[in-house]
Enzyme design. Sequence first.
Site, PDB file in Angstrom:
ATOM      1  N   ASN A 157       0.805  -1.228   0.000  1.00 39.90           N
ATOM      2  CA  ASN A 157       0.000   0.000   0.000  1.00 39.90           C
ATOM      3  C   ASN A 157       0.838   1.279   0.000  1.00 39.90           C
ATOM      4  O   ASN A 157       0.570   2.203  -0.769  1.00 39.90           O
ATOM      5  CB  ASN A 157      -1.009  -0.013   1.150  1.00 39.90           C
ATOM      6  CG  ASN A 157      -0.350  -0.106   2.505  1.00 39.90           C
ATOM      7  OD1 ASN A 157       0.674  -0.757   2.685  1.00 39.90           O
ATOM      8  ND2 ASN A 157      -0.950   0.541   3.499  1.00 39.90           N
ATOM      9  N   LYS A 180      11.838  -8.541   1.814  1.00 44.01           N
ATOM     10  CA  LYS A 180      10.925  -9.226   0.898  1.00 44.01           C
ATOM     11  C   LYS A 180       9.722  -8.328   0.652  1.00 44.01           C
ATOM     12  O   LYS A 180       8.783  -8.255   1.445  1.00 44.01           O
ATOM     13  CB  LYS A 180      10.449 -10.564   1.464  1.00 44.01           C
ATOM     14  CG  LYS A 180       9.743 -11.423   0.403  1.00 44.01           C
ATOM     15  CD  LYS A 180       8.877 -12.509   0.988  1.00 44.01           C
ATOM     16  CE  LYS A 180       7.477 -12.048   1.293  1.00 44.01           C
ATOM     17  NZ  LYS A 180       6.699 -11.624   0.095  1.00 44.01           N
ATOM     18  N   ALA A 182       6.200  -6.959  -1.160  1.00 46.46           N
ATOM     19  CA  ALA A 182       4.987  -7.615  -1.620  1.00 46.46           C
ATOM     20  C   ALA A 182       5.103  -7.944  -3.108  1.00 46.46           C
ATOM     21  O   ALA A 182       5.729  -7.184  -3.862  1.00 46.46           O
ATOM     22  CB  ALA A 182       3.778  -6.717  -1.379  1.00 46.46           C
ATOM     23  N   GLY A 234       1.351  -5.934   7.522  1.00 47.84           N
ATOM     24  CA  GLY A 234       0.367  -6.560   6.663  1.00 47.84           C
ATOM     25  C   GLY A 234      -0.876  -6.927   7.450  1.00 47.84           C
ATOM     26  O   GLY A 234      -1.175  -6.324   8.489  1.00 47.84           O
ATOM     27  N   GLY A 239      -0.041 -11.973  10.111  1.00 49.13           N
ATOM     28  CA  GLY A 239       0.782 -11.701  11.288  1.00 49.13           C
ATOM     29  C   GLY A 239       0.719 -12.822  12.303  1.00 49.13           C
ATOM     30  O   GLY A 239       1.734 -13.204  12.910  1.00 49.13           O
ATOM     31  N   GLU A 256       3.099  -4.967  12.541  1.00 50.83           N
ATOM     32  CA  GLU A 256       2.243  -3.801  12.339  1.00 50.83           C
ATOM     33  C   GLU A 256       1.124  -4.271  11.438  1.00 50.83           C
ATOM     34  O   GLU A 256       1.323  -4.498  10.248  1.00 50.83           O
ATOM     35  CB  GLU A 256       3.038  -2.642  11.727  1.00 50.83           C
ATOM     36  CG  GLU A 256       2.343  -1.307  11.869  1.00 50.83           C
ATOM     37  CD  GLU A 256       1.464  -0.982  10.682  1.00 50.83           C
ATOM     38  OE1 GLU A 256       0.236  -1.219  10.804  1.00 50.83           O
ATOM     39  OE2 GLU A 256       1.974  -0.529   9.668  1.00 50.83           O
ATOM     40  N   LEU A 257      -0.071  -4.426  12.022  1.00 46.72           N
ATOM     41  CA  LEU A 257      -1.127  -5.181  11.355  1.00 46.72           C
ATOM     42  C   LEU A 257      -2.323  -4.292  10.998  1.00 46.72           C
ATOM     43  O   LEU A 257      -2.152  -3.140  10.661  1.00 46.72           O
ATOM     44  CB  LEU A 257      -1.532  -6.361  12.249  1.00 46.72           C
ATOM     45  CG  LEU A 257      -0.360  -7.258  12.696  1.00 46.72           C
ATOM     46  CD1 LEU A 257      -0.825  -8.322  13.669  1.00 46.72           C
ATOM     47  CD2 LEU A 257       0.335  -7.883  11.491  1.00 46.72           C
ATOM     48  N   GLN A 340      -8.055  -7.267  -4.834  1.00 50.00           N
ATOM     49  CA  GLN A 340      -8.469  -6.285  -3.837  1.00 50.00           C
ATOM     50  C   GLN A 340      -9.777  -5.617  -4.242  1.00 50.00           C
ATOM     51  O   GLN A 340     -10.628  -5.313  -3.389  1.00 50.00           O
ATOM     52  CB  GLN A 340      -7.370  -5.239  -3.636  1.00 50.00           C
ATOM     53  CG  GLN A 340      -7.605  -4.284  -2.480  1.00 50.00           C
ATOM     54  CD  GLN A 340      -7.628  -4.986  -1.123  1.00 50.00           C
ATOM     55  OE1 GLN A 340      -7.195  -6.122  -0.994  1.00 50.00           O
ATOM     56  NE2 GLN A 340      -8.130  -4.298  -0.113  1.00 50.00           N
ATOM     57  N   GLU A 342     -12.222  -7.000  -5.890  1.00 53.84           N
ATOM     58  CA  GLU A 342     -13.290  -7.957  -5.584  1.00 53.84           C
ATOM     59  C   GLU A 342     -13.552  -8.016  -4.085  1.00 53.84           C
ATOM     60  O   GLU A 342     -14.700  -8.152  -3.647  1.00 53.84           O
ATOM     61  CB  GLU A 342     -12.928  -9.333  -6.133  1.00 53.84           C
ATOM     62  CG  GLU A 342     -12.919  -9.385  -7.657  1.00 53.84           C
ATOM     63  CD  GLU A 342     -12.353 -10.682  -8.204  1.00 53.84           C
ATOM     64  OE1 GLU A 342     -11.734 -11.449  -7.407  1.00 53.84           O
ATOM     65  OE2 GLU A 342     -12.497 -10.933  -9.410  1.00 53.84           O
ATOM     66  N   GLU A 392     -11.491  -4.948   8.676  1.00 53.57           N
ATOM     67  CA  GLU A 392     -10.720  -4.024   7.856  1.00 53.57           C
ATOM     68  C   GLU A 392     -11.026  -4.269   6.378  1.00 53.57           C
ATOM     69  O   GLU A 392     -10.782  -5.346   5.847  1.00 53.57           O
ATOM     70  CB  GLU A 392      -9.218  -4.201   8.110  1.00 53.57           C
ATOM     71  CG  GLU A 392      -8.372  -3.198   7.372  1.00 53.57           C
ATOM     72  CD  GLU A 392      -6.893  -3.350   7.692  1.00 53.57           C
ATOM     73  OE1 GLU A 392      -6.232  -2.324   7.922  1.00 53.57           O
ATOM     74  OE2 GLU A 392      -6.406  -4.493   7.699  1.00 53.57           O
ATOM     75  N   PHE A 394      -9.991  -2.053   3.758  1.00 57.30           N
ATOM     76  CA  PHE A 394      -8.816  -1.602   3.006  1.00 57.30           C
ATOM     77  C   PHE A 394      -9.205  -1.090   1.619  1.00 57.30           C
ATOM     78  O   PHE A 394      -8.640  -1.467   0.594  1.00 57.30           O
ATOM     79  CB  PHE A 394      -7.781  -2.724   2.897  1.00 57.30           C
ATOM     80  CG  PHE A 394      -6.378  -2.253   3.184  1.00 57.30           C
ATOM     81  CD1 PHE A 394      -6.034  -1.798   4.437  1.00 57.30           C
ATOM     82  CD2 PHE A 394      -5.397  -2.260   2.206  1.00 57.30           C
ATOM     83  CE1 PHE A 394      -4.750  -1.353   4.717  1.00 57.30           C
ATOM     84  CE2 PHE A 394      -4.107  -1.823   2.471  1.00 57.30           C
ATOM     85  CZ  PHE A 394      -3.792  -1.368   3.730  1.00 57.30           C
TER      86      PHE A 394
END
Length: 488
Positions: A157, A180, A182, A234, A239, A256-257, A340, A342, A392, A394
């Site tokens: 994001n 790593k 996304a 993520g 997590g 950090e979720l 995302q 959908e 969430e 998003f």
Amino acid sequence: MALDTLLFIDGELRPAKGGKTYDNIGPWTGEVIGQAADGSAEDVDAAIAAARRAFDTTDWSTDHARRYALMKTFRDLLYKNRDRLVEISKIEVGAAPGAAYRAQIDGALSGADGLISEFQRMKWEEDRGVKNEMGFDTKRYVMREAAGVVAAITPWNVPLYINVGKVVAALLAGCTVVLKPAPDTPAMGAIFGELAIEAGLPKGVINVVTSADPVTAGEMLTKDPRVDLVSFTGSTAVGKKIMANGAETLKRVFLELGGKSVFLVLDDVQEQAFPMVIAGSMVVFHAGQGCAYPTRLLVPKSKYPMAVAILEKAYAGYADKWGKIDEPTCIMGPLISKRQLERVKGYVDLGVKEGARLLAGGNIRNDKGGGFFIEPTCFVDVRNDMRIAQEEIFGPVLVVIPYEDDEDAIRIANDSIYGLGGAVFGSHQRAMNVCKRIRAGALSVNGGMSITGDLPFGGYKQSGMGREWGLEGIEEFTEIKAIGARVS
């Protein structure tokens, strides 16, 4: 601008094993914008080995002055490449121009400044004085040392911002890193390898492995005993999986979720400011793809009809102001992917089924192009026990919930598995008192900035553990050692 990318392992930009690549799909068009190196298990193993070797056999972790100088150079190169980074954020991340320059890039650059400035406040050794225990004096010291090899697993994001938050902080602390990114945003991770070479960073201190497979590389990094610490941003579900994976080797894990933050408007907001405050709650910046974005608007019942009318007008007025890649003031573009899109549309349909009233938006907009566009969306008459108020989404979806009084508002705000961010508007002291009772990690009062590079950021409850950014974010990548030396 073709976004073809390579892996970066042990100081070398190189293809994935066997030359394997995958398509990088652009959110604006739904078309291929480049070929990304598709890292294999063998590539991940090589990256871990390089990071382990650089930590164990060099003075990277102990030469604080050298690290500081090199990371300043790295930061300067980020600034030098600002325009290129903005283009990557638009093409790859789907950031509209107004969002690309703000949170996506300038936020990351400012964050790097904040970390480098805060690094100067690090106390690597502290004298705790002499204490007589067991009949003799002991001189005591408390020291901080780098934690070791870090696996930095980052989302799509705001990828540069989060890559900087993890990588720059970990390297300043003396750790070595395997980044790593996304699968959706490989270029914003791969550029770290290019800049590492130009900055003169030693071989192995940072390694970047991209992969189409969102699972295999992450599984290896979170289970491998050569990795000391995992820093992940993520979803909460992933997590939890990472925490379980790290348990076998008792890795330190920073998470950090997710979030479902509140935008709480108190009943003493000045009448002339009320329309602007309510309109400012619209979830449109970067299409709502932010974990700390306030997506639950809490409005006093006494002003609820007025707030609904303001929102209806505000969303109608915004109808032709989003989804424009060439408009400098545009802050909302597409979602990152078809998947995302959908997901978000599924939540819109769910909200209708749950009985919330769809005030604005909710439609997929194929007329905007071949990418992944959905309208700015607002639900009113929402109960906090509805899934659209608890989970969430998003995406650009705001839910509006009425409340009785301050106590009711605080109850609703805290009635969530999440506790990441939030915003409170009202008279200063009253808003401050409310903030102190909301269980979340970063709260804004009357539009104040609570998320900056020199302040710690992280969540309560299932929004995660640990802190990024600020001095605390650097310290998270260190271990604490106590030494007692007998002096008599």
